[in-house]
Write a protein that holds these residues in place. Structure first.
Motif, PDB file in Angstrom:
ATOM      1  N   UNK A  89       0.824  -1.195  -0.037  1.00 30.89           N
ATOM      2  CA  UNK A  89       0.058  -0.031   0.054  1.00 30.89           C
ATOM      3  C   UNK A  89       1.103   1.261  -0.084  1.00 30.89           C
ATOM      4  N   UNK A  90       2.005   1.187   0.771  1.00 36.84           N
ATOM      5  CA  UNK A  90       2.823   2.345   0.692  1.00 36.84           C
ATOM      6  C   UNK A  90       3.720   2.525  -0.656  1.00 36.84           C
ATOM      7  N   UNK A 114       0.650   4.098  -2.998  1.00 38.38           N
ATOM      8  CA  UNK A 114       0.463   5.496  -2.470  1.00 38.38           C
ATOM      9  C   UNK A 114       1.635   6.380  -2.896  1.00 38.38           C
ATOM     10  N   UNK A 115       2.727   6.099  -2.834  1.00 38.85           N
ATOM     11  CA  UNK A 115       3.773   6.840  -3.227  1.00 38.85           C
ATOM     12  C   UNK A 115       3.928   7.133  -4.630  1.00 38.85           C
ATOM     13  N   UNK A 116       3.432   5.941  -5.578  1.00 47.02           N
ATOM     14  CA  UNK A 116       3.248   6.371  -6.910  1.00 47.02           C
ATOM     15  C   UNK A 116       2.112   7.320  -7.227  1.00 47.02           C
ATOM     16  N   UNK A 117       1.077   7.259  -6.495  1.00 43.52           N
ATOM     17  CA  UNK A 117      -0.023   8.333  -6.647  1.00 43.52           C
ATOM     18  C   UNK A 117       0.366   9.551  -6.375  1.00 43.52           C
ATOM     19  N   UNK A 118       1.073   9.782  -5.157  1.00 44.04           N
ATOM     20  CA  UNK A 118       1.628  11.212  -4.997  1.00 44.04           C
ATOM     21  C   UNK A 118       2.658  11.673  -5.881  1.00 44.04           C
ATOM     22  N   UNK A 152      -7.897  11.682  -8.599  1.00 43.11           N
ATOM     23  CA  UNK A 152      -8.561  10.748  -9.053  1.00 43.11           C
ATOM     24  C   UNK A 152      -8.789   9.742  -8.019  1.00 43.11           C
ATOM     25  N   UNK A 153      -7.662   9.545  -7.398  1.00 41.76           N
ATOM     26  CA  UNK A 153      -7.875   8.183  -6.293  1.00 41.76           C
ATOM     27  C   UNK A 153      -8.863   8.853  -5.188  1.00 41.76           C
ATOM     28  N   UNK A 209      -5.152   7.653   4.816  1.00 47.55           N
ATOM     29  CA  UNK A 209      -4.202   8.004   5.535  1.00 47.55           C
ATOM     30  C   UNK A 209      -2.686   8.237   4.768  1.00 47.55           C
ATOM     31  N   UNK A 210      -2.437   7.215   4.290  1.00 46.31           N
ATOM     32  CA  UNK A 210      -1.196   7.061   3.342  1.00 46.31           C
ATOM     33  C   UNK A 210      -1.086   8.316   2.359  1.00 46.31           C
TER      34      UNK A 210
END
Length: 172
Positions: free
Chosen positions: A112-113, A116-120, A128-129, A162-163
């Motif tokens: 999940x980390x 989330x890092x790729x999305x950020x 979108x997320x 949260x992430x």
């Protein structure tokens, strides 16, 4: 010095640049997404296309641009094998739309980390997320699921929020 008449220029100089094909319109992207997910249902048995529309509408309501709205329609297409990564690469979409779709596509075995890092790290992907999570965590949608599934998904979506630093922001 004499000028060469236009018709006598070497062939290479007269060639026109190759014109890239027009990008798909939002209506065309929607049609592709609806066709790709036509036979799919969500965990509650509803047509999956309802989720895609809700995410696209959520992106629009949050001020998203056309690239983000297109990505919203396609956000689960590669992950769900409704469309191939090759299709995405070759599609007449902006590079930004493709990047956002890839950013929000969960990869097998990925933490999940890392997800989330790729999305950020991808411009435009967080919005979108955020819209995706808001619809996924909608209490009305979750209410029809069994308690164990509802609890597991509620915790999963809260952890991802949260992430992504979305805690404290309205999810609607």
């Amino acid at each position: 010095m004499t000028e060469t008449p236009q018709g006598d220029q070497p062939e290479k100089q007269r060639e026109r640049p190759v014109r890239q094909r027009e990008q798909l319109s939002l209506a065309e992207v929607e049609a592709v997404a609806r066709a790709a997910h036509a036979d799919q249902t969500d965990k509650a048995g509803r047509p999956y296309t309802e989720h895609l529309k809700a995410v696209a509408d959520g992106v629009r309501a949050r001020g998203g641009d056309d690239d983000q709205i297109a990505a919203a329609w396609l956000h689960d297409a590669v992950e769900d094998d409704a469309l191939s990564d090759r299709w995405l690469e070759e599609a007449a979409l902006s590079r930004r739309t493709k990047d956002v779709v890839r950013a929000v596509t969960k990869r097998a075995g990925e933490s999940a980390e890392a997800y989330a890092g790729r999305i950020l790290a991808t411009p435009g992907a967080l919005l979108v997320k955020e819209a995706d999570l808001a619809h996924n965590a909608d209490p009305v949608r979750l209410a029809v699921l069994d308690e164990e599934t509802r609890k597991r998904l509620t915790e999963k979506y809260a952890r991802m929020r949260a992430l992504l630093g979305l805690v404290g922001r309205s999810s609607s």
